[in-house]
Design a protein around this motif. Structure first.
Motif, PDB file in Angstrom:
ATOM      1  N   CYS A   1      22.377  20.780  26.520  1.00  0.00           N
ATOM      2  CA  CYS A   1      22.512  22.002  25.741  1.00  0.00           C
ATOM      3  C   CYS A   1      21.753  21.863  24.421  1.00  0.00           C
ATOM      4  CB  CYS A   1      23.998  22.259  25.486  1.00  0.00           C
ATOM      5  SG  CYS A   1      24.304  23.768  24.578  1.00  0.00           S
TER       6      CYS A   1
ATOM      7  N   ASP B   1      22.988  28.336  32.380  1.00  0.00           N
ATOM      8  CA  ASP B   1      24.146  28.098  31.512  1.00  0.00           C
ATOM      9  C   ASP B   1      25.047  27.002  32.098  1.00  0.00           C
ATOM     10  OD1 ASP B   1      25.652  29.347  29.066  1.00  0.00           O
ATOM     11  OD2 ASP B   1      27.171  28.872  30.579  1.00  0.00           O
TER      12      ASP B   1
ATOM     13  N   TRP C   1      20.998  26.369  27.537  1.00  0.00           N
ATOM     14  CA  TRP C   1      21.456  25.341  28.484  1.00  0.00           C
ATOM     15  C   TRP C   1      20.336  25.034  29.473  1.00  0.00           C
ATOM     16  CZ3 TRP C   1      25.834  22.436  28.933  1.00  0.00           C
ATOM     17  CH2 TRP C   1      26.904  22.775  28.113  1.00  0.00           C
TER      18      TRP C   1
END
Ligand SMILES: C[S@@+](CC[C@H](N)C(=O)[O-])C[C@H]1O[C@@H](n2cnc3c(N)ncnc32)[C@H](O)[C@@H]1O
Length: 434
Positions: A217, A239, A182
């Motif tokens: 992502c 993330d 991410w």
């Protein structure tokens, strides 16, 4: 799969021996109580060698308990304490044989060679025999590896099964797989759409999310130095679930904001990027606070930093209340096991009660620092209800001036959901008349 292939291509490189040696050293560090991140830090390998090392070590740790069971079947007796390195070597070799794509004979030869590197040349024949036996009998051995705890220590599996009877298999599967990469585009330096096109020019197709243009992502990990503008701080690794924090707290212009447990500073930098210009960041660890400094140097941001125990307000607070507080509390990390596979080996049942007590202490200590009408975002990267829903329910029960604010991005997120880590968010508001 993509990550796995990449790892194996790299394992063919001429520095493969150095990578394998470093992998043993890192597992030794984890075994002696270091986090895998801390054990990886001093390793001087870079670029593709480092990526291969991470693939080997993180993959081996992800299935460490199953591989231990497999080793026990292959060996007549356990390794003596002074031969622990041979155990790490065998685990790494079994991981590569089970998941890599290099020819098995090369994998066996290379790892057998490592008996010299760990100064146990007498084990050469034994290692060779054990690995070849695995190859001969792998079908039977792998089938016999039925693990009802799905690669988790029994106590943790029991807690997760009890809390999430339906979702437990999916949680375990997520914990046992390699996470995607991410990214958070630094919107103060580059437009997210333009950045996505730069990635596409490199042949890297990024997925986006509805709640932030800056969250991208990639399906598998890549060496970060190869990302466009990495050195110039155009992008950070964070993330998707961690990126929710700044969007939920949603800094408003001129607000005085506290990031109470800030290191290594991912959310601090994100709050700054979203316009939090009057930002104080605390962390109990002065050493970890240096990482916040480094994060802000790379990504930009002027933040007042202070090393202090956030709950001990007498030591750091001048009495001026905050409009908003982020409490990204220390926790068991049970939501980020896929990213930090050593957590399942290091964490003990008593750590849960300890984390719950720390979180309650921080909530109590920080609540008076919030102005009436202000908001506090409580976050953990845990999936255990006692650290999350139960913690917040008890807090609201104790404080008549606290109420939960409805927000579509709060609540419990389980690992793997929308390809993100497991995270919990609760947004509290202090009664304006308090
Ligand atoms: C989950 S991490 C924070 C991650 C960070 N918010 C980020 O996004 O990069 C928790 C942090 O809390 C810090 N911490 C633990 N107890 C603390 C306390 N009593 N006061 C302040 N910081 C504390 C730890 O040193 C650790 O850096």
């Amino acid at each position: 799969m993509k990550e796995m292939r990449t790892g194996i291509e790299r394992a063919k490189s001429t520095s493969g021996g150095a990578v394998r040696k470093a992998a043993i050293t890192v597992l030794r560090g984890v075994d002696s109580g270091q986090t895998v991140d801390a054990a990886l830090l001093p390793v001087s390998l870079t670029g593709t060698d480092r990526a291969t090392l991470q693939w080997l070590v993180l993959g081996t740790l992800r299935e460490f308990l199953s591989v231990q069971a497999l080793s026990a079947k292959l060996l007549r007796k356990p390794w003596r304490e002074e031969d622990a390195d041979l155990g790490f070597l065998l685990s790494l070799a079994l991981f590569e044989l089970r998941h890599g794509q290099r020819p098995a004979f090369a994998v066996v030869n290379d790892w057998v060679e490592m008996t010299e590197a760990v100064k146990k040349p007498w084990a050469r024949g034994l290692m060779n025999a054990v690995l070849r036996r695995y190859l001969r009998e792998r079908e039977v051995l792998d089938t016999a590896l039925v693990d009802r705890d799905l690669g988790h220590p029994a106590w943790l599996a029991a807690r997760l099964r009890a809390a999430y009877p339906q979702d437990w298999p999916a949680i375990a599967a997520a914990n046992n797989s390699a996470p995607p990469l991410w990214l958070r585009v630094n919107t103060q330096r580059v437009d997210p759409g333009a950045y996505r096109r730069l990635l596409a020019e490199q042949g890297r197709e990024a997925e986006g999310v509805t709640w932030s243009a800056a969250a991208l992502c990639l399906p598998a990990s890549v060496p970060v130095a190869t990302l466009p503008g990495w050195d110039a701080g155009w992008v950070a690794v964070q993330d998707g679930a961690a990126q929710l924090a700044a969007h939920i707290l949603a800094p408003r212009e001129g607000e005085r904001i506290l990031d109470a447990c800030a290191a290594p500073g991912g959310k601090t930098a994100h709050l700054w990027a979203l316009g939090a210009t009057r930002l104080d960041a605390l962390d109990r660890s002065a050493e970890r606070l240096n990482r916040v400094r480094e994060t802000l140097e790379r990504q930009g941001g002027e933040v007042h930093l202070q090393a202090a125990d956030a709950a001990e307000t007498a030591t750091w607070w001048n009495g001026e209340t905050y409009d908003a507080i982020l409490l990204d509390a220390p926790c068991t990390g049970t939501g980020v096991i896929r990213r930090h596979p050593d957590i399942r080996l290091r964490r003990q049942p008593e750590d849960v009660a300890e984390a719950v007590a720390q979180q309650a202490r921080l909530l109590e200590g920080l609540w008076p620092c919030l102005r009436p009408g202000g908001r506090l975002l409580y976050a953990t990267c845990s999936v255990l209800p006692e650290e999350n829903e139960e913690q917040i329910a008890a807090f609201v029960q104790r404080h008549s001036d606290a109420r939960r604010m409805a927000h579509p991005l709060t609540g419990q997120r389980l690992p793997g959901q929308e390809d993100m880590d497991g995270f919990y968010y609760a947004l509290l508001e202090k009664d304006a008349c308090a």
